[in-house]
Design an enzyme around this catalytic site. Structure first.
Site, PDB file in Angstrom:
ATOM      1  N   ARG A 196       0.838  -1.050   0.106  1.00 30.60           N
ATOM      2  CA  ARG A 196      -0.038   0.044  -0.159  1.00 30.60           C
ATOM      3  C   ARG A 196       0.831   1.443  -0.015  1.00 30.60           C
ATOM      4  O   ARG A 196       0.607   2.227  -0.582  1.00 30.60           O
ATOM      5  CB  ARG A 196      -1.026   0.051   1.114  1.00 30.60           C
ATOM      6  CG  ARG A 196      -1.789   1.407   1.183  1.00 30.60           C
ATOM      7  CD  ARG A 196      -2.772   1.569   2.438  1.00 30.60           C
ATOM      8  NE  ARG A 196      -1.883   1.967   3.603  1.00 30.60           N
ATOM      9  CZ  ARG A 196      -2.727   3.023   4.181  1.00 30.60           C
ATOM     10  NH1 ARG A 196      -3.731   3.440   3.845  1.00 30.60           N
ATOM     11  NH2 ARG A 196      -1.942   3.354   5.239  1.00 30.60           N
TER      12      ARG A 196
ATOM     13  N   GLY B  91     -10.775  -6.182  12.764  1.00 30.24           N
ATOM     14  CA  GLY B  91     -10.311  -5.566  13.827  1.00 30.24           C
ATOM     15  C   GLY B  91      -9.320  -4.560  13.619  1.00 30.24           C
ATOM     16  O   GLY B  91      -8.873  -4.368  12.762  1.00 30.24           O
TER      17      GLY B  91
ATOM     18  N   HIS C 169     -25.359 -20.594   9.300  1.00 33.59           N
ATOM     19  CA  HIS C 169     -25.035 -22.175   9.628  1.00 33.59           C
ATOM     20  C   HIS C 169     -25.967 -23.125   9.078  1.00 33.59           C
ATOM     21  O   HIS C 169     -25.902 -24.199   9.011  1.00 33.59           O
ATOM     22  CB  HIS C 169     -24.690 -22.480  11.139  1.00 33.59           C
ATOM     23  CG  HIS C 169     -23.536 -23.567  11.150  1.00 33.59           C
ATOM     24  ND1 HIS C 169     -23.109 -24.358  10.432  1.00 33.59           N
ATOM     25  CD2 HIS C 169     -22.726 -23.641  12.422  1.00 33.59           C
ATOM     26  CE1 HIS C 169     -22.338 -24.972  10.827  1.00 33.59           C
ATOM     27  NE2 HIS C 169     -22.011 -24.850  12.148  1.00 33.59           N
TER      28      HIS C 169
ATOM     29  N   ASP D 181     -21.257 -24.350   6.219  1.00 38.96           N
ATOM     30  CA  ASP D 181     -20.562 -25.210   7.409  1.00 38.96           C
ATOM     31  C   ASP D 181     -19.130 -24.590   7.350  1.00 38.96           C
ATOM     32  O   ASP D 181     -18.534 -23.910   6.733  1.00 38.96           O
ATOM     33  CB  ASP D 181     -20.327 -26.931   6.934  1.00 38.96           C
ATOM     34  CG  ASP D 181     -19.503 -27.050   5.668  1.00 38.96           C
ATOM     35  OD1 ASP D 181     -18.431 -26.352   5.348  1.00 38.96           O
ATOM     36  OD2 ASP D 181     -20.022 -27.879   4.583  1.00 38.96           O
TER      37      ASP D 181
HETATM   38  N1  CAO Z   1      -6.532  -1.018  11.767  1.00 46.32           N
HETATM   39  C1  CAO Z   1      -5.895  -0.021  12.097  1.00 46.32           C
HETATM   40  N2  CAO Z   1      -5.935   1.288  11.331  1.00 46.32           N
HETATM   41  C2  CAO Z   1      -6.898   1.205  10.354  1.00 46.32           C
HETATM   42  C3  CAO Z   1      -7.726   0.173  10.032  1.00 46.32           C
HETATM   43  C4  CAO Z   1      -7.472  -1.095  11.121  1.00 46.32           C
HETATM   44  N3  CAO Z   1      -8.497  -2.038  10.973  1.00 46.32           N
HETATM   45  N4  CAO Z   1      -8.512   0.284   9.143  1.00 46.32           N
HETATM   46  C5  CAO Z   1      -8.085   1.665   8.614  1.00 46.32           C
HETATM   47  N5  CAO Z   1      -7.085   2.236   9.561  1.00 46.32           N
HETATM   48  C6  CAO Z   1      -6.516   3.252   9.334  1.00 46.32           C
HETATM   49  C7  CAO Z   1      -6.328   3.530   7.665  1.00 46.32           C
HETATM   50  O1  CAO Z   1      -5.094   3.002   7.560  1.00 46.32           O
HETATM   51  C8  CAO Z   1      -6.183   5.154   7.623  1.00 46.32           C
HETATM   52  O2  CAO Z   1      -4.883   5.534   8.020  1.00 46.32           O
HETATM   53  P1  CAO Z   1      -4.087   6.212   6.811  1.00 46.32           P
HETATM   54  O3  CAO Z   1      -4.230   7.800   6.887  1.00 46.32           O
HETATM   55  O4  CAO Z   1      -2.584   5.963   7.232  1.00 46.32           O
HETATM   56  O5  CAO Z   1      -4.470   5.364   5.416  1.00 46.32           O
HETATM   57  C9  CAO Z   1      -7.340   5.570   8.981  1.00 46.32           C
HETATM   58  O6  CAO Z   1      -7.372   4.457   9.852  1.00 46.32           O
HETATM   59  C10 CAO Z   1      -8.377   5.844   8.442  1.00 46.32           C
HETATM   60  O7  CAO Z   1      -8.990   5.020   7.335  1.00 46.32           O
HETATM   61  P2  CAO Z   1     -10.329   5.312   6.514  1.00 46.32           P
HETATM   62  O8  CAO Z   1     -11.358   5.189   7.432  1.00 46.32           O
HETATM   63  O9  CAO Z   1     -10.144   6.646   5.642  1.00 46.32           O
HETATM   64  O10 CAO Z   1     -10.578   4.275   5.624  1.00 46.32           O
HETATM   65  P3  CAO Z   1     -10.956   2.746   5.475  1.00 46.32           P
HETATM   66  O11 CAO Z   1     -11.125   2.389   4.035  1.00 46.32           O
HETATM   67  O12 CAO Z   1      -9.984   1.899   6.013  1.00 46.32           O
HETATM   68  O13 CAO Z   1     -12.199   2.595   6.174  1.00 46.32           O
HETATM   69  C11 CAO Z   1     -14.726   2.877   6.450  1.00 46.32           C
HETATM   70  C12 CAO Z   1     -13.581   3.059   5.467  1.00 46.32           C
HETATM   71  C13 CAO Z   1     -15.942   3.276   5.664  1.00 46.32           C
HETATM   72  C14 CAO Z   1     -14.953   1.279   6.710  1.00 46.32           C
HETATM   73  C15 CAO Z   1     -14.623   3.498   7.755  1.00 46.32           C
HETATM   74  O14 CAO Z   1     -14.612   4.839   7.614  1.00 46.32           O
HETATM   75  C16 CAO Z   1     -15.652   3.287   8.636  1.00 46.32           C
HETATM   76  O15 CAO Z   1     -16.832   3.884   8.629  1.00 46.32           O
HETATM   77  N6  CAO Z   1     -15.568   2.370   9.716  1.00 46.32           N
HETATM   78  C17 CAO Z   1     -16.456   1.967  10.545  1.00 46.32           C
HETATM   79  C18 CAO Z   1     -17.189   0.668  10.309  1.00 46.32           C
HETATM   80  C19 CAO Z   1     -18.439   0.251  11.334  1.00 46.32           C
HETATM   81  O16 CAO Z   1     -18.950   1.135  12.104  1.00 46.32           O
HETATM   82  N7  CAO Z   1     -18.500  -0.964  11.561  1.00 46.32           N
HETATM   83  C20 CAO Z   1     -19.082  -1.534  12.644  1.00 46.32           C
HETATM   84  C21 CAO Z   1     -20.513  -2.098  12.036  1.00 46.32           C
HETATM   85  S1  CAO Z   1     -21.558  -2.875  13.090  1.00 46.32           S
HETATM   86  O17 CAO Z   1     -22.408  -1.553  13.981  1.00 46.32           O
END
Ligand code: CAO
Length: 267
Positions: free
Chosen positions: A71, A209, A237, A241
């Site tokens: 990346r 995570g 499930h 499986d």
């Molecule tokens: N672990 C550590 N850091 C992470 C990460 C992870 N799993 N995922 C993303 N990051 C970092 C990225 O690397 C980015 O840092 P950089 O500036 O170095 O690139 C920063 O966090 C911000 O990432 P982002 O939000 O811009 O982009 P993304 O594509 O990784 O995520 C999205 C997009 C839409 C998934 C996120 O913004 C989001 O909304 N997450 C929450 C989802 C959620 O609520 N899930 C629960 C559902 S059940 O209620």
């Protein structure tokens, strides 16, 4: 590097778009009844149906270091004239899921019951990958259509479009319907493991995570620092499986840990 450092450190300055509305609310002085927001009402209906699905959870640990390096190389090559100024990890994960679905199409299917309550699986040709997004209004799950036909940069551009619309509350019915499998990345907010809830009309969901730098043994038995992330899969499930889920998860892991394999299989 700053980017990879940020990936594993706890962010103290979370963008406001990533803060849930409750974090900005003022605590009441006495018990107060408030109506659900539009999104909470939708969650209530959808999650009640989702949790009626007999599901299991399967978890695995992925070494993210190869992907972090890849990346970083790709991001250095991007500029203001590129389709996106930078890519996150999501497009790679979504592409790996799509490639693996070619081998395990069951996990992209929908379980349907006819008027006689006879069940059947609807096998779907397109991988429309839903992405759980945290927006100022709450959880929304738009999907990126036909991921198998898109490049990593195409997926990143579409995610950016959907994220922009999500933050503004302007996602269209077309953006949020037709999903076939979902990815939920909670790691950019926090938490190392999430047990994701299957979206109705789908049979599989992946929860990512937070990436952490942790000591691990390498192939020579030496302790090394590795950036690892937990991938947790929930599957229906009644039709999936554990062995099939484990094979699919192992393939996704292999594609992400050896990204060259992913590129070899890209169409
Ligand atoms: N672990 C550590 N850091 C992470 C990460 C992870 N799993 N995922 C993303 N990051 C970092 C990225 O690397 C980015 O840092 P950089 O500036 O170095 O690139 C920063 O966090 C911000 O990432 P982002 O939000 O811009 O982009 P993304 O594509 O990784 O995520 C999205 C997009 C839409 C998934 C996120 O913004 C989001 O909304 N997450 C929450 C989802 C959620 O609520 N899930 C629960 C559902 S059940 O209620």
């Amino acid at each position: 590097a700053r980017k990879s450092g940020k990936l594993v450190s706890r962010s103290s300055s979370q963008p406001s778009a990533l803060r849930p509305p409750q974090a900005r609310a003022v605590s009441p002085r006495a018990e107060t009844k408030v109506p659900l927001t539009h999104i909470q009402s939708q969650m209530l209906k959808a999650m009640t149906k989702s949790l009626a699905i007999p599901h299991f959870l399967y978890s695995d640990e992925i070494n993210f270091d190869p992907l972090i390096r890849l990346r970083s190389t790709i991001n250095k090559s991007l500029n203001a004239n590129s389709p996106v100024p930078r890519v996150s990890f999501m497009p790679f994960v979504m592409k790996a899921v799509s490639i693996a679905l070619d081998q395990y199409p069951l996990l992209n299917s929908r379980l349907e019951f006819d008027s006689d309550n006879k069940p059947a699986l609807v096998m779907r040709p397109q991988h429309n990958i839903g992405v759980a997004m945290d927006t100022p209004a709450g959880l929304v799950v738009p999907n990126v259509k036909d991921v198998s036909s898109l490049s990593i940069l195409d997926i990143a551009a579409e995610l950016r479009r959907l994220q922009g619309l999500g933050v503004e509350g302007k996602l269209t019915p077309a953006d949020v319907s037709g999903g076939t499998i979902t990815v939920s990345n909670i790691g950019n907010i926090g938490g190392t493991v999430v047990a994701p809830v299957i979206v109705v009309g789908e049979v599989t969901i992946l929860g990512m995570g937070r990436a952490q730098k942790l000591p691990r043994f390498n192939e020579n038995g030496q302790v090394v620092a590795e950036t690892v992330m937990n991938f947790s899969w929930s599957a229906d499930h009644r039709v999936v499986d554990g062995a099939t889920m484990a094979r699919m998860a192992a393939l996704v892991r292999e594609l992400l840990e050896v990204p060259g394999q992913m590129f070899a299989r890209m169409k």
